[in-house]
Scaffold this motif. Structure first.
Motif, PDB file in Angstrom:
ATOM      1  N   LEU A 173      63.622  71.930  58.092  1.00 16.11           N
ATOM      2  CA  LEU A 173      62.336  71.249  58.008  1.00 16.11           C
ATOM      3  C   LEU A 173      62.193  70.451  56.720  1.00 16.11           C
ATOM      4  N   GLN A 174      62.522  71.083  55.589  1.00 14.77           N
ATOM      5  CA  GLN A 174      62.278  70.437  54.302  1.00 14.77           C
ATOM      6  C   GLN A 174      63.044  69.121  54.165  1.00 14.77           C
ATOM      7  N   ALA A 175      64.313  69.121  54.569  1.00 14.05           N
ATOM      8  CA  ALA A 175      65.128  67.912  54.405  1.00 14.05           C
ATOM      9  C   ALA A 175      64.611  66.745  55.245  1.00 14.05           C
ATOM     10  N   PRO A 176      64.382  66.914  56.548  1.00 13.16           N
ATOM     11  CA  PRO A 176      63.830  65.783  57.316  1.00 13.16           C
ATOM     12  C   PRO A 176      62.444  65.365  56.831  1.00 13.16           C
ATOM     13  N   ALA A 177      61.615  66.337  56.470  1.00  9.68           N
ATOM     14  CA  ALA A 177      60.260  66.012  56.011  1.00  9.68           C
ATOM     15  C   ALA A 177      60.299  65.173  54.746  1.00  9.68           C
ATOM     16  N   ASP A 178      61.171  65.524  53.811  1.00  9.78           N
ATOM     17  CA  ASP A 178      61.244  64.763  52.563  1.00  9.78           C
ATOM     18  C   ASP A 178      61.677  63.323  52.806  1.00  9.78           C
ATOM     19  N   LEU A 179      62.560  63.112  53.782  1.00 10.56           N
ATOM     20  CA  LEU A 179      62.960  61.738  54.095  1.00 10.56           C
ATOM     21  C   LEU A 179      61.787  60.944  54.656  1.00 10.56           C
ATOM     22  N   LEU A 180      61.021  61.549  55.543  1.00 11.48           N
ATOM     23  CA  LEU A 180      59.889  60.842  56.139  1.00 11.48           C
ATOM     24  C   LEU A 180      58.792  60.591  55.103  1.00 11.48           C
ATOM     25  N   LEU A 181      58.623  61.544  54.182  1.00 12.27           N
ATOM     26  CA  LEU A 181      57.544  61.443  53.203  1.00 12.27           C
ATOM     27  C   LEU A 181      57.959  60.709  51.926  1.00 12.27           C
ATOM     28  N   GLY A 182      59.168  60.164  51.926  1.00 15.38           N
ATOM     29  CA  GLY A 182      59.609  59.362  50.788  1.00 15.38           C
ATOM     30  C   GLY A 182      60.038  60.150  49.574  1.00 15.38           C
ATOM     31  N   HIS A 183      60.453  61.404  49.765  1.00 19.07           N
ATOM     32  CA  HIS A 183      60.858  62.251  48.640  1.00 19.07           C
ATOM     33  C   HIS A 183      62.342  62.595  48.653  1.00 19.07           C
ATOM     34  N   GLY A 184      63.093  62.001  49.555  1.00 23.59           N
ATOM     35  CA  GLY A 184      64.504  62.339  49.649  1.00 23.59           C
ATOM     36  C   GLY A 184      65.378  61.108  49.735  1.00 23.59           C
ATOM     37  N   ASP A 185      66.619  61.255  49.260  1.00 29.47           N
ATOM     38  CA  ASP A 185      67.608  60.191  49.370  1.00 29.47           C
ATOM     39  C   ASP A 185      68.412  60.433  50.651  1.00 29.47           C
ATOM     40  N   PRO A 186      68.476  59.468  51.562  1.00 29.48           N
ATOM     41  CA  PRO A 186      69.141  59.716  52.844  1.00 29.48           C
ATOM     42  C   PRO A 186      70.587  60.179  52.717  1.00 29.48           C
ATOM     43  N   LEU A 187      71.378  59.511  51.888  1.00 34.73           N
ATOM     44  CA  LEU A 187      72.793  59.862  51.787  1.00 34.73           C
ATOM     45  C   LEU A 187      72.971  61.290  51.274  1.00 34.73           C
ATOM     46  N   ARG A 188      72.268  61.647  50.218  1.00 37.96           N
ATOM     47  CA  ARG A 188      72.384  63.004  49.684  1.00 37.96           C
ATOM     48  C   ARG A 188      71.898  64.033  50.698  1.00 37.96           C
ATOM     49  N   THR A 189      70.827  63.698  51.409  1.00 38.59           N
ATOM     50  CA  THR A 189      70.309  64.616  52.427  1.00 38.59           C
ATOM     51  C   THR A 189      71.316  64.813  53.536  1.00 38.59           C
ATOM     52  N   TYR A 190      71.915  63.724  54.009  1.00 42.03           N
ATOM     53  CA  TYR A 190      72.902  63.822  55.092  1.00 42.03           C
ATOM     54  C   TYR A 190      74.114  64.638  54.663  1.00 42.03           C
ATOM     55  N   LEU A 191      74.579  64.408  53.433  1.00 44.71           N
ATOM     56  CA  LEU A 191      75.741  65.154  52.951  1.00 44.71           C
ATOM     57  C   LEU A 191      75.433  66.641  52.859  1.00 44.71           C
ATOM     58  N   PHE A 192      74.226  66.968  52.392  1.00 44.75           N
ATOM     59  CA  PHE A 192      73.821  68.366  52.293  1.00 44.75           C
ATOM     60  C   PHE A 192      73.768  69.011  53.675  1.00 44.75           C
ATOM     61  N   GLN A 193      73.117  68.343  54.616  1.00 52.57           N
ATOM     62  CA  GLN A 193      72.987  68.898  55.960  1.00 52.57           C
ATOM     63  C   GLN A 193      74.338  68.970  56.671  1.00 52.57           C
ATOM     64  N   ALA A 194      75.125  67.904  56.562  1.00 52.17           N
ATOM     65  CA  ALA A 194      76.429  67.883  57.228  1.00 52.17           C
ATOM     66  C   ALA A 194      77.354  68.943  56.643  1.00 52.17           C
ATOM     67  N   GLY A 195      77.262  69.164  55.325  1.00 54.78           N
ATOM     68  CA  GLY A 195      78.069  70.201  54.693  1.00 54.78           C
ATOM     69  C   GLY A 195      77.743  71.577  55.235  1.00 54.78           C
ATOM     70  N   TRP A 196      76.454  71.880  55.341  1.00 56.75           N
ATOM     71  CA  TRP A 196      76.057  73.176  55.890  1.00 56.75           C
ATOM     72  C   TRP A 196      76.407  73.275  57.373  1.00 56.75           C
ATOM     73  N   ALA A 197      76.251  72.176  58.123  1.00 55.61           N
ATOM     74  CA  ALA A 197      76.605  72.209  59.544  1.00 55.61           C
ATOM     75  C   ALA A 197      78.088  72.516  59.720  1.00 55.61           C
ATOM     76  N   ALA A 198      78.938  71.846  58.934  1.00 56.48           N
ATOM     77  CA  ALA A 198      80.379  72.078  59.034  1.00 56.48           C
ATOM     78  C   ALA A 198      80.730  73.512  58.635  1.00 56.48           C
ATOM     79  N   ALA A 199      80.103  74.009  57.567  1.00 61.04           N
ATOM     80  CA  ALA A 199      80.396  75.367  57.110  1.00 61.04           C
ATOM     81  C   ALA A 199      79.974  76.405  58.135  1.00 61.04           C
ATOM     82  N   LEU A 200      78.786  76.239  58.703  1.00 59.81           N
ATOM     83  CA  LEU A 200      78.275  77.221  59.663  1.00 59.81           C
ATOM     84  C   LEU A 200      79.042  77.179  60.982  1.00 59.81           C
ATOM     85  N   LEU A 201      79.325  75.971  61.462  1.00 62.46           N
ATOM     86  CA  LEU A 201      80.083  75.861  62.710  1.00 62.46           C
ATOM     87  C   LEU A 201      81.514  76.363  62.522  1.00 62.46           C
TER      88      LEU A 201
END
Length: 266
Positions: free
Chosen positions: A219-247
């Motif tokens: 929730l926090q990562a997508p919300a911050d992108l919509l609300l202008g508080h997140g950098d897309p590239l850094r957010t994607y790398l963070f999420q993709a990293g966790w997705a790869a690790a968990l999968l």
């Protein structure tokens, strides 16, 4: 049928399956809207006492609430994904049939969960958010690029959410009853995803820890992108990293778990 077409068909089937539960969808929309109203007025009271708490103004805080209600069932933060069915199939031994399919077990259930998630986003998530936009002043970006970045982050959140819940489901190979693990995952999901309060509000070391955990991708990562508080590239790398690790962890646990499956006559 090629592998890609197979899993696309599984995802489409998951979408159609949940689309048939019209009464449940309507009840879910009503429940999400009611809980959204409760949280909105709680947030309004909190933000009136502490303006710009967590870096959000009041409109951003209210938008965050309705985003949470839109993504709650989409990402199965409180449960309700395909993990329940998978755990039951493991408990009864029907998972052996799944292992005989000419398809990868993890990808099969991932495709089914993505179909479920996209339906829940459209069928159960959109209406509460539109209700919030109709009756409350929300922070809604005017540029399409921000919305596109948000939607990409939501898809990555779906992968992270499945990765967490797939590991929870696989615990049923070792536990007679996985209810305890499910309850712990549910509590961790609500607290660490930001569903109760934005993680930006958490102070000091606690805030740093919860923002580094995979649940913050939900929730926090997508919300911050919509609300202008997140950098897309850094957010994607963070999420993709966790997705790869968990999968990846899920695949390792799956390999260990399936060695425990004994099928009579084979």
């Amino acid at each position: 049928m090629g592998a890609g077409r197979l899993y696309a068909a599984v995802a489409a089937g998951g979408f159609r399956r949940y689309a048939t539960y019209r009464a449940a969808t309507a009840a879910g929309v009503f429940t999400n809207t009611v809980f959204g109203l409760i949280l909105v007025y709680t947030y309004l009271a909190l933000w009136s006492e502490k303006p710009h708490l967590g870096g959000y103004d009041q409109a951003q805080a209210v938008t965050y609430v309705w985003l949470g209600q839109a993504l709650l069932s989409t990402l199965a933060i409180g449960g309700g994904g395909v993990e329940d069915e998978l755990m039951e199939r493991i408990r009864t031994g029907d998972v052996a049939i799944d292992l005989y399919r000419p398809a990868d077990l993890q990808l099969w259930w991932l495709a089914a969960d993505l179909g479920r998630a996209f339906f829940q986003l459209l069928g159960r998530g959109t209406v509460p958010f539109l209700f919030g936009a109709l009756f409350f002043p929300l922070y809604l970006p005017a540029d399409a690029g921000t919305w596109a970045a948000f939607l990409v982050s939501v898809v990555l959140a779906m992968l992270v959410g499945f990765g967490i819940r797939y590991l929870v489901a696989l615990s049923a190979f070792w536990l007679l009853d996985g209810a305890g693990v499910v309850q712990m995952a549910w509590l961790a999901g609500f607290f660490c995803s930001g569903m109760l309060l934005p993680l930006n509000v958490f102070p000091g070391m606690l805030g740093e820890v919860v923002r580094a955990l995979p649940w913050s991708s939900l929730l926090q990562a997508p919300a911050d992108l919509l609300l202008g508080h997140g950098d897309p590239l850094r957010t994607y790398l963070f999420q993709a990293g966790w997705a790869a690790a968990l999968l990846g962890a899920g695949r390792l646990v799956q390999a260990a778990a399936t060695r425990r499956v004994v099928v009579q006559g084979g």
